[in-house]
Design a protein around this motif. Structure first.
Motif, PDB file in Angstrom:
ATOM      1  N   PHE A 150      56.137 -64.993 -10.459  1.00 60.30           N
ATOM      2  CA  PHE A 150      56.343 -63.755 -11.205  1.00 60.30           C
ATOM      3  C   PHE A 150      57.657 -63.111 -10.769  1.00 60.30           C
ATOM      4  O   PHE A 150      58.516 -62.801 -11.601  1.00 60.30           O
ATOM      5  N   ARG A 182      60.639 -65.013 -11.846  1.00 63.29           N
ATOM      6  CA  ARG A 182      60.623 -65.254 -13.291  1.00 63.29           C
ATOM      7  C   ARG A 182      60.674 -66.752 -13.600  1.00 63.29           C
ATOM      8  O   ARG A 182      61.397 -67.216 -14.467  1.00 63.29           O
ATOM      9  N   HIS A 241      46.351 -58.389 -18.913  1.00 61.63           N
ATOM     10  CA  HIS A 241      47.525 -57.630 -18.490  1.00 61.63           C
ATOM     11  C   HIS A 241      47.234 -56.148 -18.740  1.00 61.63           C
ATOM     12  O   HIS A 241      46.552 -55.808 -19.709  1.00 61.63           O
ATOM     13  N   TRP A 250      52.761 -64.959 -20.418  1.00 60.86           N
ATOM     14  CA  TRP A 250      53.600 -64.956 -19.218  1.00 60.86           C
ATOM     15  C   TRP A 250      55.054 -65.256 -19.555  1.00 60.86           C
ATOM     16  O   TRP A 250      55.963 -64.667 -18.980  1.00 60.86           O
ATOM     17  N   HIS A 251      55.275 -66.144 -20.496  1.00 59.27           N
ATOM     18  CA  HIS A 251      56.644 -66.447 -20.913  1.00 59.27           C
ATOM     19  C   HIS A 251      57.300 -65.186 -21.469  1.00 59.27           C
ATOM     20  O   HIS A 251      58.446 -64.872 -21.151  1.00 59.27           O
ATOM     21  N   ILE A 268      56.571 -62.079 -20.780  1.00 61.97           N
ATOM     22  CA  ILE A 268      56.811 -61.126 -19.688  1.00 61.97           C
ATOM     23  C   ILE A 268      57.984 -61.575 -18.827  1.00 61.97           C
ATOM     24  O   ILE A 268      58.890 -60.791 -18.534  1.00 61.97           O
ATOM     25  N   LEU A 269      57.982 -62.831 -18.417  1.00 62.64           N
ATOM     26  CA  LEU A 269      58.998 -63.308 -17.480  1.00 62.64           C
ATOM     27  C   LEU A 269      60.375 -63.458 -18.109  1.00 62.64           C
ATOM     28  O   LEU A 269      61.386 -63.285 -17.434  1.00 62.64           O
ATOM     29  N   GLY A 294      61.398 -61.692 -20.762  1.00 63.40           N
ATOM     30  CA  GLY A 294      61.807 -60.458 -21.421  1.00 63.40           C
ATOM     31  C   GLY A 294      62.797 -59.656 -20.604  1.00 63.40           C
ATOM     32  O   GLY A 294      62.848 -59.765 -19.376  1.00 63.40           O
ATOM     33  N   SER A 296      61.282 -57.455 -17.734  1.00 65.21           N
ATOM     34  CA  SER A 296      60.399 -58.099 -16.758  1.00 65.21           C
ATOM     35  C   SER A 296      60.460 -57.326 -15.441  1.00 65.21           C
ATOM     36  O   SER A 296      61.535 -57.160 -14.866  1.00 65.21           O
TER      37      SER A 296
END
Length: 136
Positions: free
Chosen positions: A21, A24, A43, A59-60, A62-63, A65, A68
Protein backbone atom coordinates in the motif's frame (compact mmCIF):
# COMPACT_ATOMS: atom_id res chain seq x y z
CA UNK A 1 5.82 -24.52 12.90
CA UNK A 2 5.69 -23.05 16.40
CA UNK A 3 2.92 -20.71 17.45
CA UNK A 4 5.41 -17.85 17.80
CA UNK A 5 6.81 -18.45 14.29
CA UNK A 6 3.32 -18.78 12.84
CA UNK A 7 2.26 -15.50 14.45
CA UNK A 8 5.46 -13.81 13.21
CA UNK A 9 4.74 -15.04 9.66
CA UNK A 10 1.20 -13.69 9.90
CA UNK A 11 2.42 -10.30 11.11
CA UNK A 12 4.98 -10.29 8.29
CA UNK A 13 2.17 -10.89 5.75
CA UNK A 14 0.22 -8.03 7.34
CA UNK A 15 3.27 -5.73 7.14
CA UNK A 16 3.78 -6.76 3.52
CA UNK A 17 0.21 -5.65 2.79
CA UNK A 18 0.98 -2.21 4.22
CA UNK A 19 4.31 -2.05 2.38
CA UNK A 20 2.48 -2.75 -0.89
CA UNK A 21 0.00 0.00 0.00
CA UNK A 22 2.67 2.53 1.05
CA UNK A 23 4.83 1.83 -2.01
CA UNK A 24 1.78 1.75 -4.32
CA UNK A 25 2.90 -1.66 -5.57
CA UNK A 26 -0.08 -3.10 -7.45
CA UNK A 27 1.81 -6.31 -8.32
CA UNK A 28 2.73 -7.05 -4.71
CA UNK A 29 -0.80 -6.17 -3.59
CA UNK A 30 -2.19 -8.72 -6.05
CA UNK A 31 0.21 -11.40 -4.85
CA UNK A 32 -1.00 -11.00 -1.26
CA UNK A 33 -4.63 -11.87 -1.97
CA UNK A 34 -5.90 -15.46 -2.16
CA UNK A 35 -6.98 -16.59 -5.60
CA UNK A 36 -8.71 -19.88 -4.75
CA UNK A 37 -10.97 -18.51 -1.97
CA UNK A 38 -13.74 -15.93 -1.91
CA UNK A 39 -12.33 -12.53 -0.93
CA UNK A 40 -13.96 -9.34 0.30
CA UNK A 41 -12.92 -5.78 1.09
CA UNK A 42 -14.57 -2.91 2.93
CA UNK A 43 -12.78 0.36 2.22
CA UNK A 44 -13.93 3.27 4.41
CA UNK A 45 -16.93 4.95 2.80
CA UNK A 46 -17.22 2.39 -0.01
CA UNK A 47 -19.87 -0.30 -0.48
CA UNK A 48 -18.73 -3.90 0.13
CA UNK A 49 -16.53 -5.33 -2.62
CA UNK A 50 -16.63 -9.05 -3.35
CA UNK A 51 -14.55 -11.24 -5.63
CA UNK A 52 -10.87 -11.18 -6.47
CA UNK A 53 -11.19 -9.18 -9.70
CA UNK A 54 -13.33 -6.46 -8.09
CA UNK A 55 -11.17 -6.26 -4.96
CA UNK A 56 -7.95 -5.97 -6.98
CA UNK A 57 -9.56 -3.36 -9.27
CA UNK A 58 -10.40 -1.31 -6.17
CA UNK A 59 -6.79 -1.51 -4.97
CA UNK A 60 -5.52 -0.57 -8.41
CA UNK A 61 -7.78 2.51 -8.37
CA UNK A 62 -6.53 3.50 -4.92
CA UNK A 63 -2.84 2.84 -5.52
CA UNK A 64 -2.67 4.33 -9.01
CA UNK A 65 -4.86 7.33 -8.23
CA UNK A 66 -3.44 10.80 -7.74
CA UNK A 67 -4.88 10.95 -4.21
CA UNK A 68 -3.39 7.65 -3.04
CA UNK A 69 -2.80 8.27 0.67
CA UNK A 70 0.40 7.76 2.61
CA UNK A 71 -0.24 5.05 5.19
CA UNK A 72 1.49 3.58 8.20
CA UNK A 73 0.52 0.44 10.15
CA UNK A 74 0.69 0.78 13.94
CA UNK A 75 0.20 -1.57 16.91
CA UNK A 76 -0.47 -4.72 14.86
CA UNK A 77 -1.76 -7.72 16.81
CA UNK A 78 -2.29 -11.22 15.47
CA UNK A 79 -4.40 -14.21 16.36
CA UNK A 80 -4.45 -17.62 14.72
CA UNK A 81 -7.44 -19.92 14.63
CA UNK A 82 -6.50 -23.11 12.78
CA UNK A 83 -5.73 -22.07 9.21
CA UNK A 84 -7.21 -18.60 9.64
CA UNK A 85 -5.17 -15.63 10.83
CA UNK A 86 -6.57 -12.31 11.97
CA UNK A 87 -4.49 -9.17 12.24
CA UNK A 88 -5.87 -5.98 13.72
CA UNK A 89 -3.98 -2.72 13.62
CA UNK A 90 -4.26 1.02 13.38
CA UNK A 91 -3.69 2.74 10.08
CA UNK A 92 -2.31 6.26 10.21
CA UNK A 93 -3.20 8.31 7.17
CA UNK A 94 -1.95 11.85 7.67
CA UNK A 95 -3.32 13.08 11.00
CA UNK A 96 -6.18 10.55 10.98
CA UNK A 97 -6.38 7.01 12.29
CA UNK A 98 -8.37 4.05 11.07
CA UNK A 99 -8.71 0.66 12.73
CA UNK A 100 -8.29 -2.31 10.38
CA UNK A 101 -9.07 -6.00 10.44
CA UNK A 102 -7.13 -8.13 7.97
CA UNK A 103 -8.05 -11.79 7.64
CA UNK A 104 -5.65 -14.30 6.10
CA UNK A 105 -5.74 -18.01 5.31
CA UNK A 106 -2.81 -20.37 5.50
CA UNK A 107 -1.72 -21.71 2.12
CA UNK A 108 1.29 -23.38 0.57
CA UNK A 109 2.62 -19.88 -0.18
CA UNK A 110 2.19 -18.69 3.41
CA UNK A 111 -0.56 -16.39 4.66
CA UNK A 112 -2.83 -14.96 1.95
CA UNK A 113 -5.38 -12.22 2.53
CA UNK A 114 -9.09 -12.95 2.15
CA UNK A 115 -10.58 -9.86 3.79
CA UNK A 116 -9.64 -6.27 4.64
CA UNK A 117 -11.82 -3.78 6.46
CA UNK A 118 -10.93 -0.41 7.92
CA UNK A 119 -12.92 2.37 9.49
CA UNK A 120 -12.69 5.38 11.79
CA UNK A 121 -10.94 4.87 15.11
CA UNK A 122 -9.95 6.78 18.20
CA UNK A 123 -6.35 7.87 18.67
CA UNK A 124 -4.34 4.66 19.16
CA UNK A 125 -2.52 6.11 22.15
CA UNK A 126 -5.71 5.29 24.05
CA UNK A 127 -5.26 1.61 23.12
CA UNK A 128 -1.55 0.84 23.13
CA UNK A 129 -1.24 -2.90 23.71
CA UNK A 130 1.09 -4.32 26.30
CA UNK A 131 4.25 -5.72 24.63
CA UNK A 132 3.11 -9.35 24.91
CA UNK A 133 -0.63 -8.91 24.47
CA UNK A 134 -2.15 -11.41 22.01
CA UNK A 135 -5.56 -12.10 20.56
CA UNK A 136 -5.38 -15.79 21.44
Amino acid sequence: MTIARDRAALLFANETFYRAFAERDVTLMGALWADAEPITCLHPGWPPIEGRDSVLQSWHAILAGPASPDIECLHARAGIHGDTGIAICYERIGPDYLLATNIFIRSGEGWLMVHHQSGAAPDPEEDVPAPRRRLN
